[in-house]
Design a protein around this motif. Sequence first.
Motif, mmCIF file in Angstrom:
data_model
loop_
_atom_site.group_PDB
_atom_site.id
_atom_site.type_symbol
_atom_site.label_atom_id
_atom_site.label_comp_id
_atom_site.label_asym_id
_atom_site.label_seq_id
_atom_site.Cartn_x
_atom_site.Cartn_y
_atom_site.Cartn_z
ATOM 1 N N GLU A 1 0.833 -1.207 0.000
ATOM 2 C CA GLU A 1 0.000 0.000 0.000
ATOM 3 C C GLU A 1 0.861 1.247 0.000
ATOM 4 N N GLU A 2 1.944 1.211 0.774
ATOM 5 C CA GLU A 2 2.832 2.377 0.851
ATOM 6 C C GLU A 2 3.484 2.648 -0.509
ATOM 7 N N ARG A 3 3.913 1.591 -1.183
ATOM 8 C CA ARG A 3 4.521 1.770 -2.512
ATOM 9 C C ARG A 3 3.484 2.263 -3.513
ATOM 10 N N ARG A 4 2.282 1.728 -3.434
ATOM 11 C CA ARG A 4 1.226 2.193 -4.334
ATOM 12 C C ARG A 4 0.983 3.686 -4.157
ATOM 13 N N ALA A 5 0.971 4.128 -2.913
ATOM 14 C CA ALA A 5 0.690 5.539 -2.623
ATOM 15 C C ALA A 5 1.764 6.460 -3.183
ATOM 16 N N ARG A 6 2.976 5.943 -3.355
ATOM 17 C CA ARG A 6 4.080 6.767 -3.866
ATOM 18 C C ARG A 6 4.073 6.892 -5.387
ATOM 19 N N ILE A 7 3.233 6.101 -6.036
ATOM 20 C CA ILE A 7 3.225 6.090 -7.502
ATOM 21 C C ILE A 7 1.892 6.607 -8.007
ATOM 22 N N PRO A 8 1.895 7.615 -8.840
ATOM 23 C CA PRO A 8 0.638 8.157 -9.371
ATOM 24 C C PRO A 8 -0.185 7.080 -10.083
ATOM 25 N N ALA A 9 -1.494 7.201 -9.977
ATOM 26 C CA ALA A 9 -2.388 6.222 -10.600
ATOM 27 C C ALA A 9 -2.142 6.121 -12.102
ATOM 28 N N GLY A 10 -1.787 7.250 -12.723
ATOM 29 C CA GLY A 10 -1.531 7.246 -14.161
ATOM 30 C C GLY A 10 -0.386 6.336 -14.545
ATOM 31 N N VAL A 11 0.653 6.304 -13.715
ATOM 32 C CA VAL A 11 1.791 5.426 -13.994
ATOM 33 C C VAL A 11 1.369 3.967 -13.878
ATOM 34 N N ARG A 12 0.562 3.667 -12.873
ATOM 35 C CA ARG A 12 0.099 2.291 -12.699
ATOM 36 C C ARG A 12 -0.770 1.864 -13.890
ATOM 37 N N GLU A 13 -1.513 2.804 -14.463
ATOM 38 C CA GLU A 13 -2.312 2.474 -15.646
ATOM 39 C C GLU A 13 -1.401 2.165 -16.830
ATOM 40 N N LEU A 14 -0.321 2.935 -16.967
ATOM 41 C CA LEU A 14 0.592 2.719 -18.085
ATOM 42 C C LEU A 14 1.305 1.373 -17.988
ATOM 43 N N ILE A 15 1.596 0.926 -16.756
ATOM 44 C CA ILE A 15 2.298 -0.346 -16.567
ATOM 45 C C ILE A 15 1.500 -1.501 -17.154
ATOM 46 N N ALA A 16 0.202 -1.354 -17.234
ATOM 47 C CA ALA A 16 -0.643 -2.435 -17.760
ATOM 48 C C ALA A 16 -0.425 -2.664 -19.253
ATOM 49 N N ILE A 17 0.239 -1.711 -19.933
ATOM 50 C CA ILE A 17 0.465 -1.854 -21.376
ATOM 51 C C ILE A 17 1.559 -2.887 -21.620
ATOM 52 N N PRO A 18 1.266 -3.975 -22.335
ATOM 53 C CA PRO A 18 2.311 -4.938 -22.672
ATOM 54 C C PRO A 18 3.447 -4.245 -23.417
ATOM 55 N N THR A 19 4.659 -4.652 -23.155
ATOM 56 C CA THR A 19 5.912 -4.148 -23.754
ATOM 57 C C THR A 19 6.388 -2.851 -23.110
ATOM 58 N N GLY B 1 7.666 -1.199 -19.843
ATOM 59 C CA GLY B 1 8.114 -1.531 -18.494
ATOM 60 C C GLY B 1 7.860 -0.410 -17.504
ATOM 61 N N PRO B 2 8.047 -0.688 -16.201
ATOM 62 C CA PRO B 2 7.765 0.300 -15.161
ATOM 63 C C PRO B 2 8.641 1.549 -15.243
ATOM 64 N N LYS B 3 9.910 1.390 -15.589
ATOM 65 C CA LYS B 3 10.799 2.560 -15.650
ATOM 66 C C LYS B 3 10.388 3.507 -16.775
ATOM 67 N N LYS B 4 10.040 2.949 -17.915
ATOM 68 C CA LYS B 4 9.607 3.791 -19.028
ATOM 69 C C LYS B 4 8.284 4.490 -18.698
ATOM 70 N N ALA B 5 7.400 3.770 -18.010
ATOM 71 C CA ALA B 5 6.131 4.380 -17.615
ATOM 72 C C ALA B 5 6.364 5.585 -16.715
ATOM 73 N N LEU B 6 7.289 5.454 -15.773
ATOM 74 C CA LEU B 6 7.576 6.561 -14.864
ATOM 75 C C LEU B 6 8.189 7.745 -15.608
ATOM 76 N N ARG B 7 9.050 7.480 -16.569
ATOM 77 C CA ARG B 7 9.657 8.559 -17.359
ATOM 78 C C ARG B 7 8.611 9.316 -18.162
ATOM 79 N N LEU B 8 7.681 8.591 -18.755
ATOM 80 C CA LEU B 8 6.621 9.236 -19.525
ATOM 81 C C LEU B 8 5.801 10.166 -18.637
ATOM 82 N N TYR B 9 5.566 9.731 -17.424
ATOM 83 C CA TYR B 9 4.763 10.538 -16.497
ATOM 84 C C TYR B 9 5.541 11.769 -16.035
ATOM 85 N N GLU B 10 6.801 11.564 -15.669
ATOM 86 C CA GLU B 10 7.583 12.674 -15.113
ATOM 87 C C GLU B 10 8.010 13.675 -16.173
#
Length: 575
Positions: free
Chosen positions: A81-99, A101-110
């Motif tokens: 829960e603590e880790r989830r709270a540190r990550i914007p919901a938008g990034v978590r939505e992007l992670i669901a896209i096949p291909t 990865g989490p690091k690229k999703a975070l870069r797109l958001y930031e």
Amino acid sequence: MARPNDEVETLLKEYADLIAITAGDAFKARAYEKAARAIGGYPDDISRLDADGLRGIPNVGRSIAEKVLEYLHTGSVSAVEERRARIPAGVRELIAIPTLGPKKALRLYEDLHIGSVNELAAAIEADALRDLKGFGAKTQENILHGIALLQQTGGRIPLHLAVDTAEQIVAELSGVTGCKRCTYAGSLRRVRETIGDIDVLVAAKRSAPFMEALCALPSTAEVIAQGTKKTSIRTTKGVQVDLRVLPPESWGAGLQYFTGSKAHNIRTRTLAVRQGLKLSEYGLFDVDSGQSLASRAEEDVYARLGLPWILPTLREDRGEIEAALRGELPEVVTERSIRGDLHTHTDLTDGLASLETMVAAAAERGYAYYAVTDHAPRLYMQRMTDEKMLAQRERLRELDGTRHRMRLLHGTELNIGPEGDVDWPDEFLAGFDLCVASLHSHFDLDRKAMTRRLVRACENPYVNVLGHPTTRLIGKRPGVDADWDEVFAVCARTGTALEVNAQPDRLDLCDEDVLRAREHGAKFAVNTDAHSVPHLAQLRFGVGTAQRGWLTPEDVINTWPLRRLRGFLAKGRSG
């Protein structure tokens, strides 16, 4: 419902992603991924284990065991829960896209403030990623492929999770007083690879007790609609379940109607109209007199239309009506037809159970033969060596025939290189009883190169089975681009069987590819690719896919007696 093991596996996989995003600690993330796999493949219910029992599972240490116990006791894990709270919901939505990865999703958001799938698709179309390092044309193309895959699956449920939910609900409702019959229908009964929602049918004189029982289940999170004929709920896992209660005398007609498919039902209703009849969920009626002619059993409904009973997996309007009218409906492969599994793993590589444990579990399934096919050395993280493989072969020979007289075959899963070459020289390969060859890397070769690669592998005299041929992962990764008609024809010519991989996230080949390959005269092997004891039971999903592809026992090499199978595996080699 999903086993506690499956729930914890999903949670730990998510936590591994969250770690990768927030801390970049690849080692720690990998540790949680390994633990997730081990728990998902553990044969017993982990909710019955204490901390010591959990630590007895491979790759589960003290910290992970504590988190598992916390989830089992409270339904959540504070660290997650603590880790989830540190990550914007938008990034978590992007992670669901096949291909993606989490690091690229975070870069797109930031960097670009992209926080949804639609925003990302629009940004790529507008060429807004052109100056972002690591997001070249090929990467953007892959992301668009991933978005398309995500949109195709939408809110659909993986087959195995839908089966778990449906079977639990059927078991609960079957115990309600007054229940005459209860089962699931719809696309789940037809064994489609993903399911939109679950249709459950009950035969009973009174509907109210069943509607109330469904709404009162602990797994019911929301009652969408409740009535006398139909009730819809949403489970705690977000799955919609539609319950219909039918009069017992209408059971067969209702089961036929609600199983579908829509296209198949149109064809059966058309047949009825041509005979002056009307077909509905309540029965088959004479239009003039209104008399019910058939309704209690599906077999009766089909027979009155002049048809044999058609297996649900064939009801897709792919020619089954015409074949049935001609008396040419295939007697398709069943689980009971399968004499052995030809693609399995042990803890010598990435499996979770020992050779002895896997062999014993296979013997309990009543197999006549069973193959162990651990990974070859080019899958470097598995650290296979010649010595390890030969030692396994010696132990396997010792076990041969000792478990219910089941015969053991020593094989390997080879890696198909970019040029179509495989691990080990011919003289080493000659020592195996069979070789499965699979793609594990270089998925982005162009169509011509990929086709040449697969053809060369199939032409290898020691390659017997092309494992999970397209490499697809349902909803996560598309299959590779190849001229599949050429590949299928080469398989038929060289005596290389095409695998129908029963892992529910693969089901590879899919049913439509199976139909195409069968037209070329290819043979098939329906295998589990089991990495743990529970995986052996996933054979049912591979068999369902094989049935949807109209495969008969004659088409499937692991339905054959061992002597005939060995002849096929020799692949024309001398000696």
